[in-house]
Design a protein around this motif. Structure first.
Motif, mmCIF file in Angstrom:
data_model
loop_
_atom_site.group_PDB
_atom_site.id
_atom_site.type_symbol
_atom_site.label_atom_id
_atom_site.label_comp_id
_atom_site.label_asym_id
_atom_site.label_seq_id
_atom_site.Cartn_x
_atom_site.Cartn_y
_atom_site.Cartn_z
ATOM 1 N N VAL A 117 32.008 -56.412 43.026
ATOM 2 C CA VAL A 117 31.840 -57.641 42.254
ATOM 3 C C VAL A 117 32.907 -58.622 42.702
ATOM 4 C CG1 VAL A 117 31.788 -58.630 39.944
ATOM 5 C CG2 VAL A 117 30.974 -56.291 40.311
ATOM 6 N N GLU A 118 32.499 -59.672 43.397
ATOM 7 C CA GLU A 118 33.451 -60.619 43.949
ATOM 8 C C GLU A 118 34.118 -61.425 42.837
ATOM 9 O OE1 GLU A 118 34.332 -60.761 46.981
ATOM 10 O OE2 GLU A 118 32.823 -59.431 47.854
ATOM 11 N N ASP A 119 35.419 -61.571 42.960
ATOM 12 C CA ASP A 119 36.137 -62.396 41.995
ATOM 13 C C ASP A 119 35.868 -63.872 42.290
ATOM 14 O OD1 ASP A 119 37.695 -63.058 39.880
ATOM 15 O OD2 ASP A 119 39.530 -62.130 40.619
ATOM 16 N N ASP A 120 36.189 -64.703 41.326
ATOM 17 C CA ASP A 120 35.892 -66.120 41.420
ATOM 18 C C ASP A 120 37.112 -66.867 40.908
ATOM 19 O OD1 ASP A 120 34.975 -68.760 40.627
ATOM 20 O OD2 ASP A 120 32.932 -68.015 40.900
ATOM 21 N N VAL A 121 37.604 -67.818 41.681
ATOM 22 C CA VAL A 121 38.795 -68.553 41.278
ATOM 23 C C VAL A 121 38.543 -69.337 39.995
ATOM 24 C CG1 VAL A 121 40.397 -70.390 41.938
ATOM 25 C CG2 VAL A 121 39.643 -68.719 43.639
ATOM 26 N N THR A 122 37.356 -69.923 39.867
ATOM 27 C CA THR A 122 37.035 -70.732 38.697
ATOM 28 C C THR A 122 36.771 -69.867 37.466
ATOM 29 O OG1 THR A 122 36.044 -72.361 40.181
ATOM 30 C CG2 THR A 122 35.541 -72.561 37.851
ATOM 31 N N PHE A 123 35.964 -68.815 37.647
ATOM 32 C CA PHE A 123 35.671 -67.897 36.546
ATOM 33 C C PHE A 123 36.189 -66.508 36.914
ATOM 34 C CE2 PHE A 123 31.951 -70.915 36.139
ATOM 35 C CZ PHE A 123 32.479 -71.600 35.054
ATOM 36 N N PRO A 124 37.483 -66.282 36.763
ATOM 37 C CA PRO A 124 38.054 -65.001 37.179
ATOM 38 C C PRO A 124 37.547 -63.856 36.328
ATOM 39 C CG PRO A 124 39.663 -66.261 35.935
ATOM 40 C CD PRO A 124 38.492 -67.176 36.158
ATOM 41 N N ILE A 125 37.423 -62.680 36.945
ATOM 42 C CA ILE A 125 37.055 -61.479 36.214
ATOM 43 C C ILE A 125 38.335 -60.873 35.654
ATOM 44 C CG2 ILE A 125 36.144 -59.149 36.429
ATOM 45 C CD1 ILE A 125 34.195 -60.236 38.507
ATOM 46 N N VAL A 126 38.439 -60.833 34.340
ATOM 47 C CA VAL A 126 39.624 -60.312 33.676
ATOM 48 C C VAL A 126 39.338 -58.885 33.232
ATOM 49 C CG1 VAL A 126 41.279 -60.665 31.811
ATOM 50 C CG2 VAL A 126 40.144 -62.639 32.855
ATOM 51 N N GLU A 127 40.088 -57.946 33.779
ATOM 52 C CA GLU A 127 39.858 -56.546 33.399
ATOM 53 C C GLU A 127 40.402 -56.314 31.992
ATOM 54 O OE1 GLU A 127 40.674 -51.988 34.942
ATOM 55 O OE2 GLU A 127 41.190 -53.687 36.207
ATOM 56 N N ASN B 81 20.568 -52.370 43.548
ATOM 57 C CA ASN B 81 19.890 -53.107 44.614
ATOM 58 C C ASN B 81 20.757 -53.145 45.871
ATOM 59 O OD1 ASN B 81 18.680 -55.327 46.155
ATOM 60 N ND2 ASN B 81 17.546 -55.782 44.279
ATOM 61 N N SER B 82 20.115 -53.121 47.036
ATOM 62 C CA SER B 82 20.865 -53.206 48.288
ATOM 63 C C SER B 82 21.486 -54.589 48.481
ATOM 64 C CB SER B 82 19.949 -52.886 49.475
ATOM 65 O OG SER B 82 18.834 -53.783 49.485
ATOM 66 N N ASP B 83 20.906 -55.603 47.824
ATOM 67 C CA ASP B 83 21.490 -56.945 47.829
ATOM 68 C C ASP B 83 22.655 -56.941 46.835
ATOM 69 O OD1 ASP B 83 22.112 -59.634 47.037
ATOM 70 O OD2 ASP B 83 20.192 -60.298 47.858
ATOM 71 N N ARG B 84 23.863 -57.041 47.364
ATOM 72 C CA ARG B 84 25.056 -56.885 46.513
ATOM 73 C C ARG B 84 25.143 -57.947 45.424
ATOM 74 N NH1 ARG B 84 30.238 -54.842 50.050
ATOM 75 N NH2 ARG B 84 29.303 -52.910 50.810
ATOM 76 N N GLU B 85 24.759 -59.171 45.737
ATOM 77 C CA GLU B 85 24.810 -60.239 44.734
ATOM 78 C C GLU B 85 23.828 -59.969 43.606
ATOM 79 O OE1 GLU B 85 24.776 -65.119 44.403
ATOM 80 O OE2 GLU B 85 24.147 -64.151 46.257
ATOM 81 N N GLU B 86 22.612 -59.532 43.970
ATOM 82 C CA GLU B 86 21.609 -59.190 42.955
ATOM 83 C C GLU B 86 22.113 -58.039 42.090
ATOM 84 O OE1 GLU B 86 18.847 -60.590 42.156
ATOM 85 O OE2 GLU B 86 18.524 -62.026 43.778
ATOM 86 N N ALA B 87 22.699 -57.039 42.731
ATOM 87 C CA ALA B 87 23.200 -55.872 41.999
ATOM 88 C C ALA B 87 24.329 -56.267 41.046
ATOM 89 C CB ALA B 87 23.676 -54.811 42.981
ATOM 90 N N ALA B 88 25.244 -57.105 41.537
ATOM 91 C CA ALA B 88 26.359 -57.536 40.689
ATOM 92 C C ALA B 88 25.864 -58.312 39.477
ATOM 93 C CB ALA B 88 27.327 -58.399 41.505
ATOM 94 N N MET B 89 24.854 -59.172 39.676
ATOM 95 C CA MET B 89 24.310 -59.958 38.573
ATOM 96 C C MET B 89 23.672 -59.054 37.522
ATOM 97 S SD MET B 89 24.568 -63.260 38.332
ATOM 98 C CE MET B 89 24.562 -63.802 40.041
ATOM 99 N N ALA B 90 22.930 -58.041 37.993
ATOM 100 C CA ALA B 90 22.281 -57.114 37.057
ATOM 101 C C ALA B 90 23.314 -56.308 36.291
ATOM 102 C CB ALA B 90 21.343 -56.190 37.822
ATOM 103 N N ARG B 91 24.364 -55.882 36.981
ATOM 104 C CA ARG B 91 25.405 -55.097 36.318
ATOM 105 C C ARG B 91 26.123 -55.918 35.248
ATOM 106 N NH1 ARG B 91 27.083 -50.257 38.575
ATOM 107 N NH2 ARG B 91 25.728 -49.592 40.291
ATOM 108 N N ARG B 92 26.339 -57.190 35.528
ATOM 109 C CA ARG B 92 26.971 -58.036 34.513
ATOM 110 C C ARG B 92 26.079 -58.172 33.288
ATOM 111 N NH1 ARG B 92 28.714 -62.678 38.836
ATOM 112 N NH2 ARG B 92 30.487 -61.572 39.769
ATOM 113 N N GLN B 93 24.775 -58.271 33.511
ATOM 114 C CA GLN B 93 23.861 -58.394 32.375
ATOM 115 C C GLN B 93 23.852 -57.110 31.546
ATOM 116 O OE1 GLN B 93 19.166 -59.364 31.567
ATOM 117 N NE2 GLN B 93 20.118 -60.277 33.380
#
Length: 638
Positions: free
Chosen positions: A452-462, A583-595
């Motif tokens: 899950v790629e971090d984002d400078v604007t919306f950082p992932i806070v553990e 999903n093999s598409d990492r972005e799709e997989a990350a989005m689903a995992r967040r949901q």
């Protein structure tokens, strides 16, 4: 060390106030709360002190010198003032009269809360704890008070003079407590206040930090105290959340935090505080989800004690706000992508806002779940302010809950001043440790599989460890989707029998297609047959817009629409619908995992996932060791 609000020395405080602030902070125990210049029923006392074994004390600090006092009586003092100009005289209330005014302003409200007052015996109707007021004359010594004939109007021990204030720096905590107790006109021993009593007192003093009202329990009052059947507790922000909410300055502010960290609660507290202090101030709260906007409206606008919230605070999802400005929305079918549509929508809204008369704009704009916004929408939020540069703009977000594809951007590119104005919240207050562990195991970066790629604007806070512990989440595995529905019905019946009210329970689902309709309808019918009313929030856009926390029934809604909400128990139906988590598409997989993470973190006390089949995500959940696994049979509910 006492809990101070604000938690740093106030820049606007006088020298005497700063000295007292430091003394109270350093000498009182850590279970004492001290507020500097809170707003109490529209008044501004200098200090309010609350301790579980102490009571409630208001202290007024005066920096007058003895030579400034020209006349004085029990009610008023005439003070000689010189402020960059000619000398003049000013009539001010006696500090003791001021203190009494503050206490009188809240006494009836405090007595009106059943868990704070005696209901039987000689003290019926009286508070269970002492309240009082005192004064500190920070620039007048005791001898000067006698010499200028002031002492008889401001006598010790209810008043402390400068020579005594300086001695307080060397007091032990017990010595200072005993000295402050001497300021009470009526003092008595009493059982230590409970957490619920302290929370209720805080809610009376500062209504803006109230989260909700809940029924009292025997633990809400000290042991042996009678509890009337209709007693309630005011649930307020915890001390750290309150510090953040009350210390927040005007201008642009950013909050990023984990699910359950109280981001929305702090935002609502900020909106209430602004509405309480500024008459005619227009506040706009924006979010993405229709359901969340309805939820926030029902929380604020149903507050009969504070009708100013409905008058001064407008709450809309972004598209409804755009429609109110434009008259109608562009047709999404005319655009090649969602991003193209979002850019066009923001351009049209921005054009209208730029032409809008200043008086029709907003003094404050607060954005909830900002990670769901298209970048260009923030340009509209800034343009909506009467003062785009220094107006109140509060943006709260959580990168781990980013559920929609949005291009990356910087705050500077959308006109938001973010440097040095951001806070991160990593403490989870909502979930149990078991639920949080299970949810984070889904969304955290998995080595070699899903990053899950971090984002400078919306950082992932553990998240840090949750404050509570509870039952392990349960993964119910069935052979088919209809058997999963059967298992859900059985579980809901069990939850109801164990004491959960229908409104405590939420059934989440990712989607349902036409072929699923018979099963879905059957589920709602079976719940009704059990005598359990259901409330299908996401049945249509109309039902989403009309959602209210006051309506009864088991909540039934999509995982997307659950963003920003919370429930005591969550049952996630057809968990296999999240198969794209692998999903093999990492972005799709990350989005689903967040949901999936969002859906799981809606649960406060209990979490149940119900699935069927042999999808990789169900296998992963089984192997995570975060769930109790139940292999369900098809035994029907009787």
């Amino acid at each position: 060390m006492a809990q101070m609000i604000p938690d740093s020395e106030p820049a606007r405080a006088s020298r005497g106030e700063l000295l007292l602030y430091k003394v109270l902070r350093d000498r009182l125990p850590d279970n004492y709360i001290v507020w500097y210049e809170p707003i109490v029923k529209g008044l501004h006392p200098d200090f309010v002190i609350l301790g579980p074994d102490f009571g409630l004390l208001v202290i007024e600090v005066k920096g007058w010198s003895a030579g400034q006092i020209e006349e004085a009586n029990n009610n008023f003092f005439r003070i000689k003032q010189t402020k960059k100009g000619p000398t003049y005289s000013e009539s001010q209330q006696s500090p003791l009269r001021q203190g009494k005014g503050y206490i009188d302003a809240v006494m009836d409200k405090l007595k009106g809360e059943a868990i704070l007052a005696h209901h039987t015996g000689n003290y019926q109707g009286k508070l269970m704890f002492p309240t009082g007021f005192g004064a500190v004359m920070s620039n007048i010594t005791t001898s000067q008070a006698h010499d200028h004939n002031i002492y008889t109007l401001l006598e010790q021990p209810q008043v402390a003079y400068r020579d005594e204030l300086l001695e307080w720096e060397d007091y032990s905590d017990e010595e200072l407590i005993q000295r402050l107790k001497a300021m009470f006109k009526v003092s008595f021993s009493f059982p230590a206040l409970t957490n619920d009593q302290i929370s209720t007192i805080k809610g009376i003093l500062h209504p803006a930090i109230v989260i909700k009202k809940k029924p009292a329990t025997p633990d809400s009052v000290p042991e042996g105290v009678e509890l009337p059947s209709d007693s309630s507790v005011l649930v307020t922000l915890d001390i750290d959340q309150e510090k953040l909410a009350r210390s927040m300055k005007d201008g642009h502010r950013l909050f990023s935090g984990v699910a359950g960290s109280g981001k929305t609660l702090i935002l609502l507290s900020r909106a209430r505080a602004i509405a309480n202090r500024l008459t005619g101030h227009r506040v706009l709260i924006l979010c993405f989800n229709i359901t969340l906007a309805s939820h926030l409206r029902s929380l604020l606008h149903s507050d009969s004690q504070n009708p100013q919230y409905q008058e001064r605070i407008e709450i809309l999802n972004f598209h409804a706000w755009a429609r109110s400005l434009l008259g109608s929305l562009p047709n999404p079918r005319e655009f090649r992508s969602d991003e193209e549509y979002d850019k066009c929508l923001s351009a049209r809204v921005l054009s209208i806002l730029q032409q809008l008369p200043l008086e029709q704009k907003w003094d404050s704009v607060l954005v909830d779940e900002a990670h769901t916004f298209s970048p260009d929408w923030f340009l509209c939020c800034v343009a909506a302010l009467k003062d785009p540069q220094d107006g109140v703009l509060l943006v709260v977000s959580d990168g781990s809950q980013s559920l929609y594809k949005r291009r990356k951007f910087t705050w500077k590119s959308v006109g938001i001043k973010a440097q040095g104005r951001s806070e991160r919240l990593n403490q989870n207050y909502r979930n149990t440790q078991e639920i949080l562990t299970a949810a984070w195991s889904v969304v955290k970066p998995a080595s070699g599989e899903v990053k899950v790629e971090d984002d400078v604007t919306f950082p992932i806070v553990e998240p840090s460890a949750a404050l509570r512990q509870g039952a392990k989440p349960v993964l119910h595995l069935s052979r088919s989707k209809d058997e999963a529905v059967e298992a859900l019905i059985n579980q809901v019946r069990s939850l109801s029998e164990s004491g959960y009210a229908p409104g405590d329970i939420a059934i989440l689902y990712r989607w349902y297609r036409e072929k699923d309709k018979p099963m879905f309808d059957e589920m709602l019918k079976r719940l009704s047959d059990l005598g359990l009313r259901s409330y299908w929030i996401t049945e249509s856009d109309d039902t989403k817009r009309e959602y209210s926390v006051t309506k009864p029934g088991i909540r039934v809604l999509t995982s997307l629409s659950s963003l920003g909400l919370e429930f005591k128990v969550v049952l996630l139906l057809w968990a296999e619908q999240f198969s794209d988590c692998c999903n093999s598409d990492r972005e799709e997989a990350a989005m689903a995992r967040r949901q999936l993470y969002v859906a799981m973190t809606r649960a406060q006390d209990e979490l149940h996932l119900l699935g069927s089949g042999s999808t990789r995500i169900l296998q992963e959940l089984q192997q995570s060791q975060s769930f109790e696994i139940l292999q369900e049979s098809a035994t029907p509910v009787k």
